[in-house]
Every structure is written in structure tokens, then in C-alpha cells.
Design a protein around this motif. Structure first.
Motif, short mmCIF file in Angstrom:
data_model
loop_
_atom_site.label_atom_id
_atom_site.label_comp_id
_atom_site.label_asym_id
_atom_site.label_seq_id
_atom_site.Cartn_x
_atom_site.Cartn_y
_atom_site.Cartn_z
N GLY A 254 -37.04 -52.92 23.45
CA GLY A 254 -37.25 -51.61 22.86
C GLY A 254 -38.03 -50.67 23.74
O GLY A 254 -38.54 -49.65 23.26
N GLY A 255 -38.11 -50.97 25.03
CA GLY A 255 -38.88 -50.16 25.96
C GLY A 255 -38.02 -49.23 26.78
O GLY A 255 -36.87 -48.95 26.44
N LEU A 256 -38.58 -48.77 27.89
CA LEU A 256 -37.92 -47.77 28.73
C LEU A 256 -37.50 -48.29 30.10
O LEU A 256 -36.75 -47.63 30.81
N HIS A 257 -38.02 -49.46 30.48
CA HIS A 257 -37.82 -49.95 31.85
C HIS A 257 -36.59 -50.83 31.98
O HIS A 257 -36.16 -51.50 31.04
N GLU A 258 -36.05 -50.83 33.18
CA GLU A 258 -35.02 -51.80 33.54
C GLU A 258 -35.68 -53.17 33.73
O GLU A 258 -36.91 -53.29 33.78
N ASP A 259 -34.86 -54.20 33.84
CA ASP A 259 -35.38 -55.51 34.20
C ASP A 259 -35.60 -55.55 35.71
O ASP A 259 -34.77 -55.06 36.48
N TYR A 260 -36.71 -56.15 36.12
CA TYR A 260 -37.02 -56.28 37.54
C TYR A 260 -37.13 -57.76 37.89
O TYR A 260 -37.94 -58.48 37.32
N SER A 261 -36.32 -58.18 38.82
CA SER A 261 -36.20 -59.59 39.16
C SER A 261 -37.43 -60.12 39.89
O SER A 261 -38.09 -59.39 40.65
N TYR A 262 -37.70 -61.39 39.69
CA TYR A 262 -38.73 -62.11 40.45
C TYR A 262 -38.46 -62.00 41.95
O TYR A 262 -39.40 -61.98 42.75
N THR A 263 -37.19 -61.92 42.32
CA THR A 263 -36.86 -61.87 43.75
C THR A 263 -37.44 -60.63 44.43
O THR A 263 -37.67 -60.64 45.64
N LEU A 264 -37.68 -59.57 43.67
CA LEU A 264 -38.27 -58.36 44.25
C LEU A 264 -39.70 -58.61 44.70
O LEU A 264 -40.18 -58.01 45.67
N TRP A 265 -40.42 -59.50 44.00
CA TRP A 265 -41.76 -59.89 44.44
C TRP A 265 -41.67 -60.73 45.71
O TRP A 265 -42.52 -60.62 46.59
N LEU A 266 -40.64 -61.57 45.81
CA LEU A 266 -40.46 -62.35 47.04
C LEU A 266 -40.16 -61.42 48.21
O LEU A 266 -40.64 -61.65 49.33
N LEU A 269 -43.36 -60.02 49.32
CA LEU A 269 -44.11 -60.98 50.13
C LEU A 269 -43.59 -61.00 51.57
O LEU A 269 -44.37 -60.99 52.52
N LYS A 270 -42.30 -61.01 51.70
CA LYS A 270 -41.69 -61.09 53.03
C LYS A 270 -41.99 -59.85 53.86
O LYS A 270 -42.27 -59.94 55.05
N GLU A 271 -41.97 -58.68 53.21
CA GLU A 271 -42.10 -57.43 53.93
C GLU A 271 -43.54 -56.98 54.14
O GLU A 271 -43.87 -56.39 55.16
N GLN A 272 -44.41 -57.26 53.15
CA GLN A 272 -45.73 -56.65 53.15
C GLN A 272 -46.88 -57.59 53.48
O GLN A 272 -47.93 -57.15 53.94
N CYS A 273 -46.70 -58.87 53.23
CA CYS A 273 -47.85 -59.77 53.35
C CYS A 273 -48.41 -59.85 54.76
O CYS A 273 -49.61 -60.04 54.94
N SER A 274 -47.56 -59.72 55.75
CA SER A 274 -48.04 -59.85 57.12
C SER A 274 -48.96 -58.71 57.52
O SER A 274 -49.70 -58.80 58.50
N SER A 275 -48.94 -57.62 56.73
CA SER A 275 -49.73 -56.45 57.09
C SER A 275 -51.10 -56.42 56.42
O SER A 275 -51.86 -55.49 56.62
N ASN A 276 -51.42 -57.42 55.62
CA ASN A 276 -52.75 -57.46 54.99
C ASN A 276 -53.20 -58.91 54.89
O ASN A 276 -52.63 -59.80 55.52
N ASN A 277 -54.23 -59.15 54.10
CA ASN A 277 -54.79 -60.50 54.01
C ASN A 277 -54.12 -61.37 52.96
O ASN A 277 -54.53 -62.52 52.77
N VAL A 278 -53.10 -60.86 52.27
CA VAL A 278 -52.47 -61.63 51.20
C VAL A 278 -51.86 -62.91 51.75
O VAL A 278 -52.06 -64.00 51.19
N GLN A 279 -51.11 -62.80 52.83
CA GLN A 279 -50.49 -64.00 53.39
C GLN A 279 -51.54 -65.02 53.82
O GLN A 279 -51.39 -66.22 53.57
N LYS A 280 -52.62 -64.56 54.42
CA LYS A 280 -53.70 -65.46 54.83
C LYS A 280 -54.30 -66.17 53.63
O LYS A 280 -54.52 -67.39 53.67
N ASP A 281 -54.55 -65.42 52.56
CA ASP A 281 -55.11 -66.03 51.34
C ASP A 281 -54.17 -67.09 50.78
O ASP A 281 -54.61 -68.16 50.36
N MET A 282 -52.88 -66.79 50.77
CA MET A 282 -51.89 -67.73 50.22
C MET A 282 -51.74 -68.96 51.12
O MET A 282 -51.59 -70.09 50.64
#
Length: 290
Positions: A254-266, A269-282
Motif C-alpha cells: 500500500g505504499g509508493l515505492h517500487e521493489d528494490y532488489s538485494y542485488t542493488l546493494w551488492l 558494494l562492488k562499486e563503492q566500497c573500495s572508495s571508503n572504509n566499508v570494504q576494510k571493515d567488512m
């Protein structure tokens, strides 16, 4: 609707003023924060019941935030977290998050890239879509842990926690066969007792007769506080809307948003993690990104 970006809010500067006020109400005091963290660090060393892989201020702060800056409760959470890791090493060590794309493509679970009116991200499970012969229970846990660990890096989420929606449409007997007490205990550990991010509420929607049998498996592991945060809505989305504004829900609820796949978070991770400390933390947790 404005364009939705899959992005982690990992800096303190991204915390809105109203969330900062909430943090203060929860016991966070800027003038004494450093002293409290130092007391927590000393408490961990003195008790010596678990050995965290990090003890820097930023890392310890998320455990304190998860338990409202109560040192003893934060320590219990810390120990519970490392006990869970020790007992479930295969969920962390040498796990390649980008190899879990098949879980995302099944649409069993995801986290919203937006937040609700209280600042929560929403973890959504659609167990009726689960095909156990294609996606194992362990892979669902691995995918969940990755989302939880990423969420725990966000100061906003550390302060407000998150909420969950369990969509049980088309849940069948073949799913029930895989929901053992051990699986139930692990799920509760992830959502309630053993991760440095609070679950503020769990919402059950579209449940059928199988839910009653499944709930009997989960119920013994729910403490009184968590049962008060459990809401069962059936197919009445207006009941869900009493808790989560429709502006912050997918259209299917009953909301306004489309469904957003888990794969978009992956992809993030692939595109952005290397540019900050997220990949290091993981990677320090055992995950592999090469």
C-alpha cells in the motif's frame, strides 16, 4: 518519486538534527562520550570474557548505542555477538558477498534504500518466494548478516535501529520443513540478541495457516520485550500503515515505492566500497571481495 540511491550513510555528519536529539535522549552525551567509551574498553579488558577483533572508539560506540549507553548491557551484547560469530564461522569467514547474487535474484530478502518516518531502514523477507532447493538456509543467513553488518556501520541506524517485515504470502509446508528450532534461534539472534543494531519492530503480513505452526517454533526464543515489538497485520495494510507511513513502503504494501532488489546493494558494494572504509571493515570480519 525522486530517484532512489543505494548508499550507506557512514559518517556522523549525515546524522540529522532530530536523530541527534534522539541519541541524546538515549543517553549519548557529547561531552562525556569519550570517557564512557574508555570505561567500556576497560570493562571489556577487565572481564575478559570475549576478545573483540577491534576496540577503537568508533567500533565500540555502535555497541553502546545499541544498548542505550549502558556499559553492562553493551558488554552482554558484545559477548553475544562474538559467541554467535564463533558458533557460526561459515557465515563470515571466506564468504564472498558478491557471490550471493542468487539470493538477491530470488527476491527472498532486501533492505530498503530509503528510511521510514523514524529513520529506520526496513528489512523485508518474502519467504513464500523461497525455493529451498535453490537457496539454502545458510545463504539466507549469510545474506542477512551482510545487511546487518552494513547497517551497523551507519550512525543513523546505530541510533534508531531498524524494522523488519516478514511477508508470509504463499508460505507452505515445504518451507516449514526447514524451520527447525536451531534456525529459529539463529534468526532471533540476528534480529534481536546478537547484532550491534536494534530491531525496533517486527511486522508480520499476509500470514496463512502455516504461520501458526512456524510461530510455535519461534515463540520460545522471543523474550517479553520482543513480543511487545511484534505486530501481526494479516492482509490489512492499513494496520501496517499505523506503524510505517505508506510514503515509506513498497507498493505491494500500500505504499509508493517500487521493489528494490538485494542485488542493488551488492552492486553498491562492488562499486563503492573500495572508495571508503566499508570494504576494510567488512574484510576484518572475514568477508572477501577480490
Amino acid at each position: 518519486m525522486p530517484a532512489i540511491e543505494h548508499k550507506l550513510n557512514v559518517t556522523e555528519e549525515e546524522v540529522p538534527e532530530h536523530i541527534r536529539r534522539l541519541a541524546k535522549e538515549q543517553g549519548e552525551c557529547q561531552s562525556s562520550k569519550g570517557q564512557t567509551i574508555e570505561q567500556f574498553r576497560s570493562y571489556i579488558i577487565e572481564r575478559n570474557e570475549c576478545q573483540p577483533h577491534r576496540n577503537d572508539d568508533k567500533y565500540l560506540e555502535k555497541f553502546l548505542r545499541a544498548r542505550y549507553w549502558k556499559i553492562e548491557n553493551s558488554y552482554k551484547l558484545l559477548c553475544s555477538y562474538y559467541k554467535f560469530r564463533e558458533h557460526n564461522k561459515s557465515y563470515y569467514e571466506k564468504v564472498r558477498p558478491l557471490d550471493l547474487r542468487h539470493v538477491g535474484e530470488s527476491d527472498i530478502l532486501t533492505v530498503t534504500p530509503y528510511r521510514d518516518q523514524h529513520g529506520h531502514r526496513i528489512l523485508i523477507y518474502r519467504f513464500g518466494l523461497w525455493r529451498p532447493n535453490r537457496v539454502t538456509v545458510d545463504d539466507i543467513f549469510r545474506a542477512t548478516i551482510i545487511l546487518q553488518e552494513l547497517g551497523s556501520l551507519e550512525p543513523i541506524s546505530q541510533i534508531v535501529g531498524g524494522v523488519g517485515i516478514f511477508d508470509l504470502k504463499d508460505l507452505g509446508f515445504e518451507h516449514l520443513l526447514h524451520l527447525s528450532p536451531s534456525v529459529a534461534q539463529k534468526m532471533i539472534a540476528l534480529l534481536v540478541t546478537s547484532m550491534p543494531i536494534r530491531t525496533s519492530a517486527l511486522h508480520i503480513v499476509n500470514q496463512n495457516w502455516v504461520f501458526n505452526a512456524a510461530f510455535k517454533i519461534f515463540k520460545p526464543f522471543l523474550n517479553a520485550a520482543m513480543r511487545e515489538k511484534l505486530y501481526i497485520h494479516g492482509s490489512d495494510m492499513s494496520s501496517l500503515h499505523n506503524h510505517i507511513n505508506p510514503e515509506h513502503l513498497p507498493k505491494r504494501y500500500g505504499g509508493l515505492h517500487e521493489d528494490y532488489s538485494y542485488t542493488l546493494w551488492l552492486d553498491m558494494l562492488k562499486e563503492q566500497c573500495s572508495s571508503n572504509n566499508v570494504q576494510k571493515d567488512m574484510e576484518q570480519l572475514g568477508f572477501i571481495f577480490d
